[in-house]
Design a protein around this motif. Structure first.
Motif, PDB file in Angstrom:
ATOM      1  N   SER A 133      20.831 -85.146  39.917  1.00 41.47           N
ATOM      2  CA  SER A 133      20.459 -85.288  38.502  1.00 41.47           C
ATOM      3  C   SER A 133      19.350 -86.326  38.354  1.00 41.47           C
ATOM      4  O   SER A 133      19.251 -87.270  39.131  1.00 41.47           O
ATOM      5  N   THR A 134      18.537 -86.136  37.348  1.00 37.60           N
ATOM      6  CA  THR A 134      17.465 -87.083  37.066  1.00 37.60           C
ATOM      7  C   THR A 134      17.994 -88.271  36.281  1.00 37.60           C
ATOM      8  O   THR A 134      17.649 -89.409  36.561  1.00 37.60           O
ATOM      9  N   LEU A 135      18.853 -88.005  35.303  1.00 41.18           N
ATOM     10  CA  LEU A 135      19.365 -89.058  34.428  1.00 41.18           C
ATOM     11  C   LEU A 135      20.870 -88.907  34.284  1.00 41.18           C
ATOM     12  O   LEU A 135      21.354 -87.844  33.894  1.00 41.18           O
ATOM     13  N   GLN A 136      21.596 -89.969  34.599  1.00 45.26           N
ATOM     14  CA  GLN A 136      23.059 -89.918  34.562  1.00 45.26           C
ATOM     15  C   GLN A 136      23.599 -91.163  33.871  1.00 45.26           C
ATOM     16  O   GLN A 136      23.073 -92.262  34.037  1.00 45.26           O
ATOM     17  N   LEU A 137      24.680 -90.975  33.129  1.00 47.17           N
ATOM     18  CA  LEU A 137      25.396 -92.070  32.481  1.00 47.17           C
ATOM     19  C   LEU A 137      26.783 -92.151  33.095  1.00 47.17           C
ATOM     20  O   LEU A 137      27.495 -91.148  33.153  1.00 47.17           O
ATOM     21  N   ILE A 138      27.165 -93.338  33.562  1.00 48.26           N
ATOM     22  CA  ILE A 138      28.497 -93.567  34.110  1.00 48.26           C
ATOM     23  C   ILE A 138      29.143 -94.671  33.281  1.00 48.26           C
ATOM     24  O   ILE A 138      28.648 -95.805  33.258  1.00 48.26           O
ATOM     25  N   ASN A 139      30.227 -94.341  32.589  1.00 50.61           N
ATOM     26  CA  ASN A 139      30.957 -95.313  31.767  1.00 50.61           C
ATOM     27  C   ASN A 139      32.117 -95.885  32.565  1.00 50.61           C
ATOM     28  O   ASN A 139      32.824 -95.154  33.244  1.00 50.61           O
ATOM     29  N   ASP A 140      32.331 -97.203  32.432  1.00 53.25           N
ATOM     30  CA  ASP A 140      33.422 -97.832  33.171  1.00 53.25           C
ATOM     31  C   ASP A 140      34.714 -97.922  32.362  1.00 53.25           C
ATOM     32  O   ASP A 140      35.696 -98.465  32.834  1.00 53.25           O
ATOM     33  N   GLY A 141      34.721 -97.412  31.140  1.00 56.22           N
ATOM     34  CA  GLY A 141      35.923 -97.436  30.320  1.00 56.22           C
ATOM     35  C   GLY A 141      36.083 -98.741  29.546  1.00 56.22           C
ATOM     36  O   GLY A 141      37.030 -98.911  28.797  1.00 56.22           O
ATOM     37  N   LYS A 142      35.178 -99.651  29.724  1.00 52.31           N
ATOM     38  CA  LYS A 142      35.197-100.927  29.002  1.00 52.31           C
ATOM     39  C   LYS A 142      33.967-100.953  28.117  1.00 52.31           C
ATOM     40  O   LYS A 142      33.712 -99.981  27.421  1.00 52.31           O
ATOM     41  N   ASN A 143      33.215-102.023  28.161  1.00 47.08           N
ATOM     42  CA  ASN A 143      31.987-102.101  27.371  1.00 47.08           C
ATOM     43  C   ASN A 143      30.744-102.051  28.246  1.00 47.08           C
ATOM     44  O   ASN A 143      29.675-102.455  27.823  1.00 47.08           O
ATOM     45  N   SER A 144      30.889-101.558  29.476  1.00 46.29           N
ATOM     46  CA  SER A 144      29.744-101.450  30.370  1.00 46.29           C
ATOM     47  C   SER A 144      29.488 -99.991  30.721  1.00 46.29           C
ATOM     48  O   SER A 144      30.407 -99.204  30.850  1.00 46.29           O
ATOM     49  N   SER A 145      28.224 -99.690  30.880  1.00 46.65           N
ATOM     50  CA  SER A 145      27.801 -98.367  31.325  1.00 46.65           C
ATOM     51  C   SER A 145      26.731 -98.557  32.376  1.00 46.65           C
ATOM     52  O   SER A 145      26.032 -99.572  32.400  1.00 46.65           O
ATOM     53  N   PHE A 146      26.598 -97.569  33.232  1.00 46.37           N
ATOM     54  CA  PHE A 146      25.564 -97.581  34.251  1.00 46.37           C
ATOM     55  C   PHE A 146      24.672 -96.383  34.009  1.00 46.37           C
ATOM     56  O   PHE A 146      25.160 -95.264  33.846  1.00 46.37           O
ATOM     57  N   ILE A 147      23.373 -96.633  33.971  1.00 39.81           N
ATOM     58  CA  ILE A 147      22.411 -95.568  33.779  1.00 39.81           C
ATOM     59  C   ILE A 147      21.662 -95.408  35.087  1.00 39.81           C
ATOM     60  O   ILE A 147      21.090 -96.373  35.612  1.00 39.81           O
ATOM     61  N   VAL A 148      21.688 -94.193  35.618  1.00 39.16           N
ATOM     62  CA  VAL A 148      21.056 -93.888  36.895  1.00 39.16           C
ATOM     63  C   VAL A 148      19.870 -92.968  36.612  1.00 39.16           C
ATOM     64  O   VAL A 148      20.017 -91.923  35.989  1.00 39.16           O
ATOM     65  N   PHE A 149      18.704 -93.391  37.080  1.00 34.83           N
ATOM     66  CA  PHE A 149      17.477 -92.630  36.864  1.00 34.83           C
ATOM     67  C   PHE A 149      16.787 -92.440  38.208  1.00 34.83           C
ATOM     68  O   PHE A 149      16.465 -93.404  38.899  1.00 34.83           O
ATOM     69  N   HIS A 150      16.576 -91.187  38.596  1.00 39.70           N
ATOM     70  CA  HIS A 150      15.873 -90.869  39.840  1.00 39.70           C
ATOM     71  C   HIS A 150      14.427 -90.537  39.492  1.00 39.70           C
ATOM     72  O   HIS A 150      14.169 -89.661  38.671  1.00 39.70           O
ATOM     73  N   SER A 151      13.501 -91.237  40.157  1.00 38.88           N
ATOM     74  CA  SER A 151      12.089 -91.062  39.850  1.00 38.88           C
ATOM     75  C   SER A 151      11.247 -91.277  41.107  1.00 38.88           C
ATOM     76  O   SER A 151      11.644 -92.005  42.014  1.00 38.88           O
ATOM     77  N   LYS A 152      10.083 -90.653  41.128  1.00 42.75           N
ATOM     78  CA  LYS A 152       9.132 -90.844  42.225  1.00 42.75           C
ATOM     79  C   LYS A 152       8.158 -91.977  41.920  1.00 42.75           C
ATOM     80  O   LYS A 152       7.217 -92.192  42.664  1.00 42.75           O
ATOM     81  N   ARG A 153       8.384 -92.684  40.842  1.00 44.45           N
ATOM     82  CA  ARG A 153       7.479 -93.751  40.417  1.00 44.45           C
ATOM     83  C   ARG A 153       8.248 -95.039  40.153  1.00 44.45           C
ATOM     84  O   ARG A 153       9.459 -95.039  39.996  1.00 44.45           O
ATOM     85  N   SER A 154       7.515 -96.130  40.050  1.00 49.06           N
ATOM     86  CA  SER A 154       8.107 -97.388  39.596  1.00 49.06           C
ATOM     87  C   SER A 154       8.405 -97.252  38.111  1.00 49.06           C
ATOM     88  O   SER A 154       7.725 -96.503  37.400  1.00 49.06           O
ATOM     89  N   VAL A 155       9.400 -97.990  37.650  1.00 48.06           N
ATOM     90  CA  VAL A 155       9.846 -97.834  36.273  1.00 48.06           C
ATOM     91  C   VAL A 155       9.869 -99.190  35.569  1.00 48.06           C
ATOM     92  O   VAL A 155      10.332-100.182  36.136  1.00 48.06           O
ATOM     93  N   ILE A 156       9.368 -99.208  34.353  1.00 49.15           N
ATOM     94  CA  ILE A 156       9.490-100.374  33.480  1.00 49.15           C
ATOM     95  C   ILE A 156      10.481 -99.988  32.393  1.00 49.15           C
ATOM     96  O   ILE A 156      10.351 -98.933  31.759  1.00 49.15           O
ATOM     97  N   SER A 157      11.481-100.830  32.178  1.00 50.78           N
ATOM     98  CA  SER A 157      12.512-100.517  31.188  1.00 50.78           C
ATOM     99  C   SER A 157      12.511-101.554  30.077  1.00 50.78           C
ATOM    100  O   SER A 157      12.272-102.736  30.306  1.00 50.78           O
ATOM    101  N   THR A 158      12.768-101.064  28.863  1.00 46.13           N
ATOM    102  CA  THR A 158      12.957-101.928  27.694  1.00 46.13           C
ATOM    103  C   THR A 158      14.116-101.371  26.891  1.00 46.13           C
ATOM    104  O   THR A 158      14.496-100.204  27.045  1.00 46.13           O
TER     105      THR A 158
END
Length: 123
Positions: A43-68
């Motif tokens: 998958s290119t973009l995935q959300l994994i929830n831990d059941g609390k107040n945290s989530s993990f966002i996984v992004f697969h890309s062939k480039r460097s990424v800047i996030s805001t």
């Protein structure tokens, strides 16, 4: 008297932290084992929830990424902008999002375009 003042200050600090509306969003390099075991490499973009107040966002890309990140009411907007020239190797970018319960919507924009999650997983 010093003990009472300390306990009072400590209690106030905890209450302030619990009511904080701060959002924390960071790219992580050390991925927890339970998260790593649930990452879908296809998958290119995935959300994994831990059941609390945290989530993990996984992004697969062939480039460097800047996030805001931006928060508005109950919505969190995450911008993932690919910046460097295209490479032949797909890199995995994993972000940890710590949010408050009132943030019910996570909207991800890749290069300015709203993008749905390919996979949503719970731990």
């Amino acid at each position: 008297m010093k003990k009472i003042c300390f306990l009072f200050s400590f209690t106030i600090s905890i209450l302030i932290a619990c009511n904080s509306t701060t959002i924390n969003f960071i790219e992580i390099s050390k991925i927890p084992r339970d998260v790593q075991n649930n990452i879908d490499a296809k998958s290119t973009l995935q959300l994994i929830n831990d059941g609390k107040n945290s989530s993990f966002i996984v992004f697969h890309s062939k480039r460097s990424v800047i996030s805001t990140i931006e928060a508005e009411g109950g919505k969190i907007k995450i911008n993932l902008d690919e910046v460097s020239p295209q490479d032949h190797i797909i890199e995995q970018h994993v972000y940890k999002l710590m949010k408050n319960p009132e943030h019910e919507i996570i909207d991800v924009y890749i290069n300015g375009k709203s993008t749905p999650f390919d996979v949503v997983t719970g731990l």
